[in-house]
Write an enzyme that holds these catalytic residues in place. Structure first.
Site, PDB file in Angstrom:
ATOM      1  N   GLU C  50       0.799  -1.217   0.000  1.00 30.58           N
ATOM      2  CA  GLU C  50       0.000   0.000   0.000  1.00 30.58           C
ATOM      3  C   GLU C  50       0.836   1.274   0.000  1.00 30.58           C
ATOM      4  O   GLU C  50       0.365   2.324  -0.446  1.00 30.58           O
ATOM      5  CB  GLU C  50      -0.921   0.057   1.226  1.00 30.58           C
ATOM      6  N   ASN C  51       2.036   1.183   0.568  1.00 30.30           N
ATOM      7  CA  ASN C  51       2.826   2.411   0.663  1.00 30.30           C
ATOM      8  C   ASN C  51       3.465   2.807  -0.662  1.00 30.30           C
ATOM      9  O   ASN C  51       4.102   3.855  -0.723  1.00 30.30           O
ATOM     10  CB  ASN C  51       3.878   2.310   1.784  1.00 30.30           C
TER      11      ASN C  51
END
Lengths: 224, 237, 224, 237
Positions: C50-51
């Protein structure tokens, strides 16, 4: 007296005087694009174009065009050092997000409350809007360049637009062939007018009351 | 146009009591540690801080919290490694928390930068984090309305900058930084190297300069995760 | 009989068998991350975090960490050829926009209608949600890895979640220490169970009816 | 994983009658001319086409319209240079038009790709293009609710691709392409050069490969504006 008005180049020149050094500027397709030619010496505004470029420069020499390097008017441009490319969602994020210092557009009509009509005259033909309805929102200043009256003599600064609207209450300043007019609190406020034109004559060419606050400056531009 | 400032202290000097400050970074990556520490030295109070996390160890945002500067955190995950600074204040009722799902946080910040006042997301529908928020159905599915998020300032760590403010980021240090740069009234950047205009290929710019107000070169930036692992402590000079 | 259950590694192995070659996969922090270790020979899924990375690889050797190259669990990772970086709005656009083939998450409870609770046990302490509420939406399959029952023996597959929800009606398959269960039309449908476990015993450890459609396969995994 | 296909015909063979097709490009820049012409050869009918413009001259989208393949255009500006193909059909009532402000078009496509079913924008508020759309007030200002836009297919022109589908674009040819690649069920790319994975720096990828399904190498792509200026005509082979 028919000579007593600014040319488009002179209107563009006047608008260019208000662009600060380092300002981020979007110039609408057509007439507003002329403003870039009159950038004040020593100032380096950064020009944005909706199709995804910041800091583009003038057209290349004929024959040197690269057709992947165009502006929103589909004209070939060049890049200045410090340019960047981005996709159109980011580009209109710049527009709507309040990041431009000024957007300068053309007009069919401007109303005293800042409503702008500039995309369509009536209901005939093929409608086309492009980025006009986005550009009128978000820039810190939304300025308009226009002849003071239409070709048929009708005022273009009006109480209420009769043409289809581009945006509501969006215009902050109008540079016309006769005057510089701000829009404040739903009124036209006259800032500058041509020296040879009386207040009465100017008002007679304007479709809504011109208010005066303090002094009215002389709209003075060079021969161009 | 040259957006460089001579030092970190000048860069953060405009941040006053009560300001809302977005701070780039995710976990220990991409945090503008030097800018944050300069802000601790400047010492404004009652700040609202927006970051994915809520500070770890005894440096960066955790040190801001320890210094009593932070009134409220807006974040998705205030529980990374060693979140003592935030946890202590939160359990004592001394700091406010607005908890936002991570994707919603990113999208709200982007919306703030892109002039989108509200949008709908499936995230958090039917959960306690959606309580009080408008809900709507589109094509038979339920969504929660979320509002844009803006800030007075963003503090951002870049790899390269040019003097116009065009930026590139380093690897996953990019995370929230391009979004925060868009969403803040004033964006302050620390860059490992500042180049002349043209020093970054226009096709490789991650953040166009229009989103950047001030740049400070920090040639050998510290890395938050490495500092935390080394047990570093930051206290006001 | 207390030995009759899969280890976490074995649950992860089983989940890995369902990941197709070239699938785009997000593995939740912690236990689900183990799935990457059991990638089926000859398949090359692409892992998303997600990052802001696609196609990251396993942790580097100790001492070789670059702390700007981490996953959503803040662990150091490496890059595979064909990796890319992007910001978090784009990263969650990948998640919500339906671009992942599968997201694999941990669970506190899963309800028969697909509700998931996996972020918070009660109202004590500091709440933290991260990307969990985003990840349960958008992926073509949202699978859960979990022990079949909680440490206190309470069923984790339930009629209705009692813990705070992460998402409503989002889970499509559950890989437990005892079974593989699909969620279809608001019901648990048993697909596989351990050979040594009777249907009755499995049902007694499950908090909602297990339906059978066609045959139930044997949940068979290697020693790990 | 190798997303290459041997030829243009294979790439567009899945596009059937009634499909919605996004086509990258703005004016004469960034248009996937070879893919569009392959689609004309394939000849599906009743297509809904999404592009900023509505075709110019006698090639590309204009040639699709002339070939009677297009039922509806969704675009912002169907009046660029020589828009005869669209104009004739439109005035004859033979083609539908959904006119969308350019920034709204871009944002609706992004929303489609990013799983945002609806959002609010100031653009078009109070104008005839907002008629029938929900309106809401946020912080004292009025906004129009707009819905996401998705497609069955996107046709996109890239400069570099790797076999995983990671892409870069060339200059302002980028325009709508990264958004359309996100918003289509199946994204088909023509790239000037296809590299092995790793051939594009991960920090310089414009479109991550997850958004791309099929790639065809077109080593010397034509440029729409140049073709139009040369008076080129495309007709089904």
């Amino acid at each position: 007296m028919s000579e007593l008005k600014l040319s488009n180049a002179q209107i563009a020149w006047r608008a260019a005087q208000d662009i600060e050094d380092g300002a981020y500027v979007n110039l609408g397709i057509g007439f507003p694009e002329m403003v870039a030619q009159y950038t004040v010496e020593g100032r380096t505004p950064v020009f944005h174009t909706e199709n995804g470029i910041l800091n583009f420069g003038p057209a290349p020499a004929p024959g040197d065009e690269d057709w992947d390097l165009i502006n929103a008017g589909k004209k070939a441009v060049t890049l200045k050092p410090g340019a960047s490319f981005f996709h159109q969602a980011d580009s209109f994020g710049i527009v709507r997000g309040g990041h431009l210092d000024v957007a300068i557009l053309g007009a069919l009509q401007v109303a005293q409350n800042g409503d702008l009509a500039n995309w369509r005259v009536g209901n005939k033909g093929v409608p086309a809007v492009g980025g006009a309805m986005d550009l009128v929102h978000g820039a810190k200043r939304v300025a308009v360049l226009t002849d003071h009256v239409a070709k048929n003599g009708a005022p273009k600064l009006v109480e209420e637009c009769s043409f289809p609207l581009t945006g509501v209450g969006c215009v902050t300043r109008v540079y016309t062939s006769l005057a510089v007019v701000d829009i404040e609190d739903g009124r036209f406020v006259l800032r500058e007018k041509l020296a040879g034109m009386s207040m009465e004559e100017l008002q007679s060419l304007t479709g809504a009351p011109l208010h005066v606050e303090g002094s009215v400056g002389e709209l003075s531009v060079p021969e161009l | 146009m040259d957006k460089r400032l001579p030092g970190l202290a000048e860069a953060v000097s405009g941040i006053k009591d009560g300001a809302t400050v977005m701070i780039g970074g995710f976990g220990g990556s991409g945090n503008p540690i030097e800018l944050v520490h300069a802000l601790i030295d400047a010492g404004p109070k009652d700040l609202t801080v927006i970051n994915n996390n809520a500070g770890n160890g005894k440096i960066g945002i955790a040190a801001m919290i320890d210094a009593g500067m932070v009134k409220k955190m807006i974040c998705s995950f205030p529980k990374s490694s060693d979140p003592r600074a935030f946890t202590d204040r939160y359990m004592a009722g001394e700091i406010e928390l607005e908890l936002v799902p991570q994707g919603t946080l990113a999208e709200r910040i982007r919306a703030g930068g892109a002039g989108i006042p509200a949008f709908y997301t499936p995230a958090s529908y039917g959960t306690e984090l959606a309580e009080g928020k408008p809900v709507a159905e589109f094509d038979g599915k339920h969504y929660v309305q979320e509002r844009w998020l803006k800030a007075d300032f963003a503090l951002v760590k870049a790899e390269l900058a040019d003097t116009h403010g065009n930026l590139t980021y380093r690897m996953a240090g990019r995370n929230f930084s391009p979004l925060m740069a868009m969403a803040a009234e004033t964006t302050i950047v620390q860059a490992t190297k500042v180049l002349e205009p043209g020093g970054i290929d226009p096709e490789q710019v991650h953040t166009p300069g229009i989103f950047v107000n001030h740049i400070v070169e920090v040639a050998e930036p510290q890395q938050e995760e490495a500092l935390i692992r080394a047990g570093a402590v930051y206290e006001r000079a």
